[in-house]
Design an enzyme around this catalytic site. Structure first.
Site, PDB file in Angstrom:
ATOM      1  N   LYS A   1     -11.748   0.949  -8.578  1.00  0.00           N
ATOM      2  CA  LYS A   1     -10.346   1.319  -8.792  1.00  0.00           C
ATOM      3  C   LYS A   1      -9.452   0.195  -8.297  1.00  0.00           C
ATOM      4  CE  LYS A   1      -6.689   3.878  -9.479  1.00  0.00           C
ATOM      5  NZ  LYS A   1      -6.254   5.055  -8.753  1.00  0.00           N
TER       6      LYS A   1
ATOM      7  N   HIS B   1      -1.599  16.240   0.234  1.00  0.00           N
ATOM      8  CA  HIS B   1      -0.994  15.723   1.466  1.00  0.00           C
ATOM      9  C   HIS B   1      -0.674  16.948   2.316  1.00  0.00           C
ATOM     10  CE1 HIS B   1      -0.337  11.502   0.238  1.00  0.00           C
ATOM     11  NE2 HIS B   1      -0.106  11.994  -0.963  1.00  0.00           N
TER      12      HIS B   1
ATOM     13  N   ARG C   1      -9.694  12.886  -0.117  1.00  0.00           N
ATOM     14  CA  ARG C   1      -9.421  12.447   1.269  1.00  0.00           C
ATOM     15  C   ARG C   1     -10.693  12.454   2.121  1.00  0.00           C
ATOM     16  NH1 ARG C   1      -4.970  10.606  -1.098  1.00  0.00           N
ATOM     17  NH2 ARG C   1      -3.273  12.078  -1.271  1.00  0.00           N
TER      18      ARG C   1
ATOM     19  N   ASP D   1      -5.641  13.709 -10.898  1.00  0.00           N
ATOM     20  CA  ASP D   1      -4.922  12.981  -9.854  1.00  0.00           C
ATOM     21  C   ASP D   1      -4.449  13.949  -8.771  1.00  0.00           C
ATOM     22  OD1 ASP D   1      -3.898  10.892  -8.393  1.00  0.00           O
ATOM     23  OD2 ASP D   1      -2.115  10.612  -9.625  1.00  0.00           O
TER      24      ASP D   1
ATOM     25  N   ALA E   1       3.885  10.825  -1.947  1.00  0.00           N
ATOM     26  CA  ALA E   1       3.655  11.030  -3.379  1.00  0.00           C
ATOM     27  C   ALA E   1       2.284  11.657  -3.600  1.00  0.00           C
ATOM     28  CB  ALA E   1       3.736   9.699  -4.116  1.00  0.00           C
TER      29      ALA E   1
ATOM     30  N   ASN F   1      -8.923   5.416  -2.011  1.00  0.00           N
ATOM     31  CA  ASN F   1      -7.786   4.947  -1.192  1.00  0.00           C
ATOM     32  C   ASN F   1      -7.698   5.689   0.137  1.00  0.00           C
ATOM     33  OD1 ASN F   1      -6.958   7.270  -2.630  1.00  0.00           O
ATOM     34  ND2 ASN F   1      -4.801   6.686  -2.531  1.00  0.00           N
TER      35      ASN F   1
HETATM   36  C1  NCD Z   1      -1.973   9.309  -4.827  1.00  0.00           C
HETATM   37  C2  NCD Z   1      -2.367   9.584  -3.394  1.00  0.00           C
HETATM   38  O1  NCD Z   1      -1.651  10.342  -2.727  1.00  0.00           O
HETATM   39  O2  NCD Z   1      -3.401   9.071  -2.938  1.00  0.00           O
HETATM   40  N1  NCD Z   1      -0.608   9.692  -5.024  1.00  0.00           N
HETATM   41  C3  NCD Z   1      -0.016   9.980  -6.196  1.00  0.00           C
HETATM   42  O3  NCD Z   1       1.189  10.196  -6.204  1.00  0.00           O
HETATM   43  N2  NCD Z   1      -0.683  10.065  -7.326  1.00  0.00           N
HETATM   44  C4  NCD Z   1      -2.237   7.876  -5.136  1.00  0.00           C
HETATM   45  C5  NCD Z   1      -2.156   7.568  -6.597  1.00  0.00           C
HETATM   46  O4  NCD Z   1      -3.037   7.945  -7.374  1.00  0.00           O
HETATM   47  O5  NCD Z   1      -1.174   6.937  -6.978  1.00  0.00           O
HETATM   48 ZN    ZN Z   2      -4.558   8.963  -7.906  1.00  0.00          ZN
END
Ligand code: NCD
Ligand code: ZN
Length: 339
Positions: free
Chosen positions: A96, A243, A16, A239, A255, A40
């Protein structure tokens, strides 16, 4: 018992920006020698200036000279000149690709594969790795499998392009991986540990909710087998996707699983329990170094079978985020880091 890892890498990491970056980056930089940093953000990282500035912020926040952020751009249609400019930025690693709208902050992702082809062709020529979030917009349990024909098409159309199938979750994805040398894959910790049952078979566990969602036990077993057997084209990518607490424990839960601070102890537990401690080095570093010709900073991380008490929550900089295995005692911990 002890396991000493040389320069562990996390090949898929979300750190982030802003205050959250300051809270989470040091946790990865402590245990890992490097990590592939996802682009992202809001807005996503789509030009060399944003990439350079984000690299600087990640380096500053990581508070370590022995952590190499491997930076990514968010896929859009780039010109050759733009790709060459990216290649000249220290730390640039790859691009990506998100299909539009499949996950957090991916609205400006790809909606036409045909339009993406010139950029992919150019990446292939320049040797820039492509990392893909491979999910369709179909039924949630089938999204990865429905995307596999696109991986197949990319692997065949761009035979020299290195394509990483990010966070694979199914037996079917592993089968496809074995068909094409130009495909590799990352596997997360949570997909080695959990199935859909753990997420919502009993009480619903928002902190296990991520995309792609965990699948069936036969899928988890196959992923475990690939990791534990030292499959040369699978790499650890957590990954880890933090959040804030209020975005997870609410109606409309975001997610993402925040696993960075427990990743190595939990992996050590899994590999030791299966008598495969000698395969952990390949999974968390060797395979990635070989695949991408990486020479990460030298860092020796020693894990020991003494308990780690996982905090209920990580707090700081006005942020609160709940880790995977919150409040649990893991039987392994990081006991020494030598840089
Ligand atoms: C990721 C995110 O929160 O940026 N979330 C996730 O569930 N893995 C995005 C991603 O890698 O899909
Ligand atoms: Zn991811």
């Amino acid at each position: 018992m002890e396991i000493t890892l040389t320069s562990p890498l996390d090949m898929h990491l979300h750190v982030r920006d802003g205050e959250m970056l300051k809270l989470v980056a040091p946790l990865s930089a402590r245990d890992f020698a490097g990590a592939v940093i996802m682009p992202n953000l809001v807005p996503p990282v789509t030009d060399d200036q944003a990439l350079q500035a984000y690299t600087k912020r990640v380096l500053e926040a990581s508070c370590s000279e022995h952590f190499a952020p491997l930076m990514t751009l968010f896929f859009r249609n780039y010109t050759e000149a733009e790709l060459l400019a990216a290649l000249s930025i220290p730390g640039f690693f790859g691009i990506k690709l998100y299909p539009a709208g499949v996950t957090t902050n991916s609205d400006s992702g790809v909606s036409s594969w045909q339009m993406a082809e010139p950029t992919l062709r150019c990446m292939e020529a320049l040797g820039i790795p492509l990392l893909v979030h491979g999910e369709s917009h179909g039924f949630v349990m089938d999204r990865e499998e429905q995307f596999l024909p696109i991986y197949r098409h990319l692997a065949e159309q761009f035979p020299k392009l290195s394509i990483c199938m990010e966070h694979i979750t199914t037996v079917a994805a592993l089968h496809l991986l074995d068909e094409y040398e130009n495909l590799c894959a990352t596997i997360t910790l949570h997909h080695l540990e959990f199935t859909l049952d753990d997420l919502l078979g009993g009480a619903m566990k928002p902190h296990l909710f991520c995309k792609p969602v965990a699948k069936r036990s036969e899928d988890r077993e196959a992923l475990l087998h690939a990791a534990l057997s030292g499959h040369p084209r699978v790499m650890f990518g957590s990954d880890s996707a933090p959040h804030p607490l209020h975005k997870k424990e609410c109606c409309g839960c975001a997610a993402g699983v925040f696993s960075a601070p427990v990743a190595l102890p939990a992996l050590a537990k899994i590999f030791a329990e299966h008598g495969a401690a000698d395969k952990l080095q390949a999974f968390v570093s060797g395979n990635a170094c070989h695949r991408y010709n990486l020479t990460p900073p030298l860092k020796k991380v020693t894990l020991r079978d003494t308990a780690m008490q996982v905090p209920v929550i990580y707090r700081g900089y006005g942020q609160s985020v709940v880790p995977l295995h919150t409040e649990e005692q893991l039987p392994w911990s990081v006991c020494a880091v030598q840089e």
